[in-house]
Each structure stands twice: as structure tokens, then as C-alpha cells.
Design an enzyme around this catalytic site. Structure first.
Site, PDB file in Angstrom:
ATOM      1  CG  ASN A 108      19.513  97.723  53.117  1.00 50.09           C
ATOM      2  OD1 ASN A 108      19.465  98.909  52.813  1.00 50.09           O
ATOM      3  ND2 ASN A 108      18.572  96.853  52.783  1.00 50.09           N
ATOM      4  CG  HIS A 160      37.699 100.514  74.692  1.00 53.66           C
ATOM      5  ND1 HIS A 160      38.607 101.421  74.192  1.00 53.66           N
ATOM      6  CD2 HIS A 160      36.584 100.624  73.923  1.00 53.66           C
ATOM      7  CE1 HIS A 160      38.067 102.052  73.170  1.00 53.66           C
ATOM      8  NE2 HIS A 160      36.835 101.596  72.981  1.00 53.66           N
ATOM      9  N   GLY A 177      18.265  92.875  60.637  1.00 49.94           N
ATOM     10  CA  GLY A 177      18.387  94.257  61.057  1.00 49.94           C
ATOM     11  C   GLY A 177      18.756  94.440  62.518  1.00 49.94           C
ATOM     12  CB  ALA A 202      15.701  91.562  63.646  1.00 45.70           C
ATOM     13  NE  ARG A 245      13.079  77.395  63.085  1.00 51.08           N
ATOM     14  CZ  ARG A 245      13.206  77.256  61.777  1.00 51.08           C
ATOM     15  NH1 ARG A 245      13.930  76.241  61.283  1.00 51.08           N
ATOM     16  NH2 ARG A 245      12.665  78.129  60.941  1.00 51.08           N
TER      17      ARG A 245
END
Length: 202
Positions: free
Chosen positions: A78, A108, A135, A153, A176
Site C-alpha cells: 500500500n 551504519h 501500518g 501496526a 500470541r
């Protein structure tokens, strides 16, 4: 870079490749309309290392080299997916990526002297089959996520996550397993509101 060792990120041959890919990414994100499906797919196949018969990447999409990205069947990413593919990023089949997800193979040195010399390292990221990355997730260099797993998310994934689990948090940990109850869940909003109300009373 491809061996997972420290390398000069400002090496001329790398900068040429980066610029070539960035020009194509600019065309994808700023010149091609979402409705230009065939043109977008053709350009993505030029950019990416492995593309299956069926995949979807919604703009804006960003990557560094492109050739190190390998998609499985039925891949979906998305809005605002970022892949820093200095090392390979490999996806299994049926992977779903929600908005604002970042997969970063590049890192880095922790000591400032080498960091200021523009030295970097890159470690591969591997995502299994049937994985859902929700997301705002960040995935760090060297991470492997197993089959059938969900990353909640906002998680920051810094270590490997096994198969068949729901994981989340910063740093991301297993919450879980995925169970038969998940397969039986109705996803009815009225039932969900009642479940949340009961949970709040406990």
C-alpha cells in the site's frame, strides 16, 4: 555491499545505479497515473529484481536499487512503502503490506569515525508466505519473518519473528500464536464493540 561487509556508500558505481533507479521511481510516482496499470507494471518489472505474474504496488513507492527486491505471487504493498534494498529483500507468496511500512537492509557503524567516512553495511530481509505487515511497521537489517505471521501496526522489528504468530511492539515480540479461534472469528463490528466493552470491565 552484496557480501554483507562494510562498503563505501559513496562509491561512483553505486551512485550511478542509485540515480538510474531514482529516475525510474520518480516516473512511477509522479508521471504515471494510477489508472495506467500496464505502464506502471512494465516500469516496476524494469526496476525490481523478481516480479511474479500478479502483484500490486501503490504509489508512492520508494527503493534504492530495485534489483535486490524479489516478490512472491500475489504481493500487495500500500501507500508509502520504502525498501532500502542494499541487500536482498525477499518476499514469499501472498504478502500484504499496509501503508507507511519501511524495510531497511542498510545500516551504519556505531562508531562515529567510520560512520563519517560514509561506510555502511547491508543485511538481507526475508519475509515468508502469507505474512501481513500492518501500518507503520519498521523492519531492520537482517530480519526474517516466518510464514503466516502478522506484525502489528507501529512495530519495530529488530530480531527474527517465527511462523504462525501475531507479534508487535517496540522492539517487536511475539504476542500470541494464531489459533483456530482466529479462523472462527466473525469480524462483526457489533460483536467487536461488545468484546471490547467486556474487556474494559475486567
Amino acid at each position: 555491499m552484496e557480501k554483507g561487509l562494510l562498503y563505501d556508500a559513496a562509491a561512483p558505481e553505486l551512485l550511478v545505479k542509485l540515480q538510474t533507479t531514482r529516475d525510474k521511481i520518480f516516473e512511477l510516482n509522479h508521471r504515471l497515473l494510477p489508472s495506467q496499470i500496464e505502464e506502471r507494471e512494465r516500469l516496476l518489472r524494469e526496476i525490481l529484481g523478481t516480479t511474479p505474474e500478479r502483484f500490486t504496488i501503490v504509489s508512492p513507492f520508494l527503493c534504492d536499487y530495485g534489483h535486490n527486491i524479489h516478490l512472491g505471487q500475489n504481493f500487495f504493498a500500500n501507500y508509502n512503502c520504502v525498501m532500502l534494498d542494499e541487500a536482498p529483500i525477499t518476499f514469499g507468496d501472498n504478502v500484504l503490506i499496509a501503508p507507511n511500512v519501511g524495510l531497511y537492509t542498510a545500516g551504519h557503524p556505531t562508531d562515529v569515525e567510520r560512520r563519517n567516512e560514509w561506510l555502511e553495511y547491508a543485511w538481507p530481509i526475508t519475509i515468508g508466505n502469507n505474512v501481513w505487515i500492518c501500518g507503520g511497521v519498521t523492519i531492520a537489517p537482517g530480519v526474517t519473518i516466518g510464514d503466516n505471521t502478522i506484525i502489528a501496526a507501529g512495530s519495530v522489528v529488530t530480531t527474527d519473528i517465527p511462523s504462525n504468530v501475531i507479534a508487535g511492539g517496540n522492539p517487536c515480540r511475539v504476542i500470541r500464536p494464531v489459533t483456530e479461534a482466529d479462523r472462527q472469528r466473525s469480524y462483526d463490528w457489533e460483536e467487536e464493540k461488545e468484546r471490547r466493552a467486556q474487556k474494559a470491565l475486567r
